[in-house]
Design an enzyme around this catalytic site. Structure first.
Site, PDB file in Angstrom:
ATOM      1  N   GLY A  50       0.834  -1.206   0.000  1.00 27.42           N
ATOM      2  CA  GLY A  50       0.000   0.000   0.000  1.00 27.42           C
ATOM      3  C   GLY A  50       0.862   1.246   0.000  1.00 27.42           C
ATOM      4  N   GLY A  66      -0.279   4.890  -0.674  1.00 27.30           N
ATOM      5  CA  GLY A  66      -1.335   5.457   0.164  1.00 27.30           C
ATOM      6  C   GLY A  66      -0.812   6.511   1.125  1.00 27.30           C
ATOM      7  N   GLN A  67      -1.735   7.044   1.922  1.00 25.16           N
ATOM      8  CA  GLN A  67      -1.390   8.125   2.865  1.00 25.16           C
ATOM      9  C   GLN A  67      -0.374   7.681   3.914  1.00 25.16           C
ATOM     10  OE1 GLN A  67      -2.928  11.310   3.875  1.00 25.16           O
ATOM     11  NE2 GLN A  67      -4.410  11.579   2.241  1.00 25.16           N
ATOM     12  N   GLY A 112       1.641   5.086   3.707  1.00 23.82           N
ATOM     13  CA  GLY A 112       2.879   4.793   2.981  1.00 23.82           C
ATOM     14  C   GLY A 112       3.688   6.045   2.716  1.00 23.82           C
ATOM     15  N   ARG A 129     -13.081  -0.345   5.592  1.00 22.99           N
ATOM     16  CA  ARG A 129     -14.515  -0.602   5.724  1.00 22.99           C
ATOM     17  C   ARG A 129     -15.280   0.565   5.130  1.00 22.99           C
ATOM     18  NH1 ARG A 129     -16.988  -3.429  11.019  1.00 22.99           N
ATOM     19  NH2 ARG A 129     -19.015  -3.981  10.184  1.00 22.99           N
ATOM     20  N   ASN A 174     -10.262  -8.510   2.933  1.00 21.40           N
ATOM     21  CA  ASN A 174      -8.882  -8.458   3.400  1.00 21.40           C
ATOM     22  C   ASN A 174      -8.190  -9.812   3.308  1.00 21.40           C
ATOM     23  OD1 ASN A 174      -7.979  -5.721   4.263  1.00 21.40           O
ATOM     24  ND2 ASN A 174      -9.955  -5.791   5.285  1.00 21.40           N
ATOM     25  N   GLN A 180      -0.367 -12.495   0.259  1.00 22.90           N
ATOM     26  CA  GLN A 180       0.865 -11.873   0.757  1.00 22.90           C
ATOM     27  C   GLN A 180       1.574 -12.799   1.736  1.00 22.90           C
ATOM     28  OE1 GLN A 180       0.078  -7.881   2.157  1.00 22.90           O
ATOM     29  NE2 GLN A 180      -0.501  -7.163   0.124  1.00 22.90           N
ATOM     30  N   ASN A 217      -5.954  -2.564   8.733  1.00 23.26           N
ATOM     31  CA  ASN A 217      -7.004  -3.102   9.607  1.00 23.26           C
ATOM     32  C   ASN A 217      -7.981  -4.024   8.890  1.00 23.26           C
ATOM     33  OD1 ASN A 217      -6.210  -1.882  12.036  1.00 23.26           O
ATOM     34  ND2 ASN A 217      -6.918   0.093  11.261  1.00 23.26           N
ATOM     35  N   HIS A 234      -6.801  -4.402  18.199  1.00 25.53           N
ATOM     36  CA  HIS A 234      -6.717  -3.002  17.757  1.00 25.53           C
ATOM     37  C   HIS A 234      -8.094  -2.634  17.207  1.00 25.53           C
ATOM     38  CE1 HIS A 234      -5.498   0.747  16.032  1.00 25.53           C
ATOM     39  NE2 HIS A 234      -5.845   0.346  14.827  1.00 25.53           N
TER      40      HIS A 234
END
Length: 329
Positions: free
Chosen positions: A12, A15-16, A18, A93, A106, A113, A132, A188
């Site tokens: 990812g 992404g933000q 990352g 979500r 997920n 992976q 998550n 979490h």
């Protein structure tokens, strides 16, 4: 600089989180100021171009420790020879999405992976799942990697730990540096339990310093547990920089060790300690040394804590059953 570079894979990557993470890794904050790194950026095919843009910026920083960047949409390439894997990319979500749908989506990310890690990663690989639901995503990846020791798969509860440190510091008029031995237990999620009963503030027992169980139950615990939602409400986007910071903290502490007289919180496979069923990936208080972690043993768990730990563990068990029913573990 003659050290062999450490291969760090970030999923990812465009992404933000990352974006907030990669520059800090390349600057030496993940592993240490003398440890060269090679970055592997894994993204879905439509995001490869954005990942290339991030890689261009990384090049433009001229970090002395950064010895190469590979960008790919193939997990087998991304995890080839990986020493540290930060699994950030996950399916968020969306409105109206059932939990089963989220776990299934997920599973489609973390199972392949996990297999790629099993087949390609270095023998000393360490995995942190950030995406998550992190605990259960870590469980899915771990189940798909039977040749990798289970303890190498961890989930991030360090963000919750850091959030709790600051809330406790504010309440007690101290600084986060004054606080030791705080613990996050469980998942979490909103059921997590931030525990101050064994923590100290400037050497004094934190629960005695606070001396306010109503504040603990009605303010502290919900504030820590729901902080992510509060940030989305305020910022219009999820917490990215603080999540990236916690990922850095988690791996740095795992590799370089906890301070004497202190511990941290990590989501790890349970060995049955504190009544948490074996194999569940749950947050515990841990000490780390020489790249290994150990659960802190012998802590007395009072009734206030027991009920909250049990509630979070129950949620983890339900998630495990759900992914088992989906054939993901």
């Amino acid at each position: 600089m003659t050290r062999t570079p450490v291969n760090v894979t970030v999923t990812g990557a465009a992404g933000q989180i990352g974006y907030a993470l990669l520059f800090r890794i390349a600057s030496g904050q993940l592993l240490g100021a003398d440890v060269p790194v090679k970055l592997r950026l894994l993204e879905i095919t439509p995001a490869l171009k954005a990942a290339e843009g991030t890689a261009m910026e990384l090049d433009d920083c001229a970090f002395p420790l950064l010895q190469g960047i590979d960008i790919t949409d193939d997990p087998n390439v991304a995890f080839d020879g990986t020493n540290v894997g930060l699994l950030v990319g996950a399916r968020p979500r969306t409105k109206g999405m059932e939990r089963g749908d989220l776990l299934s989506a997920n599973g489609g990310i973390f199972k392949p992976q996990g297999k790629a890690i099993n087949d390609n990663a270095a023998d000393d690989v360490k995995i942190l799942v950030v995406g998550n639901p992190a605990n259960t995503n870590a469980l899915i990846a771990q189940a798909a990697a039977p040749d990798v020791p289970a303890e190498r798969f961890t989930a991030m509860t360090r963000l919750d730990h850091n959030r709790a440190l600051t809330q406790l510091a504010k309440k007690t008029g101290s600084t986060v540096a004054d606080i030791k031995r705080l613990t996050i237990w469980g998942n979490h999620s909103a059921t997590q339990y931030p525990d101050i009963f064994h923590a100290s503030v400037a050497g004094k027992n934190a629960a005695e310093v606070v001396n306010d169980e109503k504040w603990l139950a009605e303010d502290f615990i919900p504030t820590v547990a729901k902080r992510g939602a509060a940030i989305i409400e305020a910022r219009g986007a999820s917490s990215a920089a603080s999540a990236a910071n916690a990922a850095i903290d988690h791996v740095y502490t795992w590799v370089n060790g906890t301070a004497d007289g202190d511990w941290t919180s990590m989501g790890i496979p349970s060995d049955g300690s504190y009544g948490v069923p074996e194999g569940l990936i749950s947050s515990f208080p841990v000490t780390t040394k020489d790249g290994r972690y150990e659960i802190v043993q012998g802590l007395e768990i009072n009734e206030f804590s027991r009920a909250r730990i049990d509630a979070s563990v129950k949620e983890l068990e339900e998630e495990r059953e759900a992914v088992r029913a989906l054939g993901l573990i």
